[in-house]
Scaffold this motif. Structure first.
Motif, mmCIF file in Angstrom:
data_model
loop_
_atom_site.group_PDB
_atom_site.id
_atom_site.type_symbol
_atom_site.label_atom_id
_atom_site.label_comp_id
_atom_site.label_asym_id
_atom_site.label_seq_id
_atom_site.Cartn_x
_atom_site.Cartn_y
_atom_site.Cartn_z
ATOM 1 N N VAL A 35 0.840 -1.202 0.000
ATOM 2 C CA VAL A 35 0.000 0.000 0.000
ATOM 3 C C VAL A 35 0.875 1.253 0.000
ATOM 4 N N PHE A 36 1.925 1.270 0.809
ATOM 5 C CA PHE A 36 2.832 2.420 0.842
ATOM 6 C C PHE A 36 3.539 2.578 -0.504
ATOM 7 N N VAL A 44 8.624 1.291 6.908
ATOM 8 C CA VAL A 44 7.259 1.542 7.396
ATOM 9 C C VAL A 44 6.593 0.234 7.794
ATOM 10 N N ALA A 45 6.769 -0.807 6.976
ATOM 11 C CA ALA A 45 6.202 -2.122 7.302
ATOM 12 C C ALA A 45 6.785 -2.656 8.601
ATOM 13 N N MET A 46 8.070 -2.430 8.822
ATOM 14 C CA MET A 46 8.721 -2.867 10.053
ATOM 15 C C MET A 46 8.061 -2.222 11.267
ATOM 16 N N VAL A 47 7.825 -0.911 11.197
ATOM 17 C CA VAL A 47 7.234 -0.186 12.327
ATOM 18 C C VAL A 47 5.791 -0.627 12.562
ATOM 19 N N VAL A 48 5.006 -0.732 11.510
ATOM 20 C CA VAL A 48 3.593 -1.107 11.657
ATOM 21 C C VAL A 48 3.458 -2.518 12.207
ATOM 22 N N SER A 49 4.257 -3.443 11.693
ATOM 23 C CA SER A 49 4.201 -4.819 12.181
ATOM 24 C C SER A 49 4.673 -4.910 13.626
ATOM 25 N N MET A 50 5.663 -4.108 13.998
ATOM 26 C CA MET A 50 6.140 -4.097 15.379
ATOM 27 C C MET A 50 5.030 -3.613 16.317
#
Length: 320
Positions: A54-55, A74-80
């Motif tokens: 999506v990003f 961004v995926a790393m932060v959201v998943s965390m």
């Protein structure tokens, strides 16, 4: 096709498919070394894959070639952040860790599919991304006779970043005070508590590391292999990463070796028809090979691998 050409064809593809498994498997090593079972790795990969796609679609015109790398972060932060659900339920409220992990998988799948339909006019999958992870030749190293074409020609940067991450993970886990504290709360939390180590805090950190690395794994998979997101984008890779962790005896380097083995099995499903040795094998058998190997690995090694002693046991201060 000569033997050297076959090896040069297989190895980069095996490392390519192994990269998401290595990142995700490394995360599960950290969380399970802290004493928390992480069956939710599949769901955390789905969150990472969805977020990255999506990003990527939204920001490709703005960030150009940097889009995919920012998408991974961004995926790393959201998943965390999403992994905090597992931490709160299993560490703070001491819910059953297996059930919580399964719930995380279902929630991630349902939530991402719901958001895809909301964001893309009811369609069940996103459009294809244009900014993707591409192959390249490593200057000078690719010119080395024999090993150059195998390891440094037509490769993916993410493959070597994953190997580097596993090595760094081993150093952190076994050669630093942080790693010692993390392992101590997974082996004997009461003794760790007696020494002043905050058990629940360390377990939160372990779960969040797992979420971050699984998010990276999902983002890499989506932006290099599937190139879009749907309910079937992540289809068992999280469980393969867990199997690699068990196969590797909860050791980052052992996990990496197992992940490369599973990556090799996955690569055969796509390149097998081009190899003279196995080109006559029906493709359906090659597609199910990674999953069969996952089952065999767990069945054959789960009893021989020694898990952290406090794994899947909530810590209650003062209980022996």
């Amino acid at each position: 096709m000569s033997f050297l050409e076959i090896i040069a064809f297989i190895v980069p593809n095996a490392l390519f498919y192994a990269a998401p498994l290595i990142f995700t498997g490394l995360g599960t090593v950290f969380t399970e070394r802290s004493g928390v079972t992480n069956i939710g790795a599949e769901g955390l990969m789905q969150i990472g894959a969805f977020t990255a796609i999506v990003f990527n679609l939204a920001m490709a015109d703005v960030l150009s070639s940097m889009t995919l790398w920012v998408a991974i972060l961004v995926a790393m932060v959201v998943s965390m952040i999403f992994s905090l659900l597992l931490a709160v339920a299993s560490v703070t409220f001491r819910a059953d860790q297996i059930v919580t992990g399964v719930a995380i998988n279902f929630l991630a799948l349902g939530l991402t599919l719901f958001l895809v339909k909301k964001l893309f006019d009811g369609h069940g999958q996103t459009p294809m991304i244009q900014e993707r992870i591409l192959r390249f030749d490593i200057p000078y190293l690719s010119e080395i006779p024999i090993i150059g074409p195998i390891f440094f020609e037509n490769v993916y940067l993410t493959s070597y970043l994953a190997i580097l991450a596993a090595i760094i993970g081993w150093i952190v886990l076994y050669k630093t005070p942080f790693g010692l504290r993390l392992r101590s709360v997974g082996e004997h939390p009461m003794a760790a508590d007696t020494m002043g180590i905050k058990v629940n805090r360390m377990r939160y950190i372990g779960v969040m590391i797992s979420g971050a690395l699984a998010g990276i794994g999902g983002a890499i998979y989506a932006q290099s292999i599937s190139l879009d997101y749907s309910h079937a984008t992540i289809s068992g890779q999280g469980f393969m990463a867990i199997a690699a962790m068990i196969f590797g005896k909860w050791n980052p380097l052992g996990m990496m070796g197992a992940a490369i083995f599973f990556g090799f099995a996955q690569s055969l499903s796509t390149v097998g028809s081009s190899l003279p040795i196995i080109e006559d094998i029906p493709s359906v058998y090659l597609f199910i090979l990674p999953y069969v190997l996952t089952i065999l690995a767990i069945a054959g090694f789960i009893g021989k691998s020694e898990a952290p002693k406090a794994l899947n046991i909530p810590y209650v201060k003062g209980n022996r």
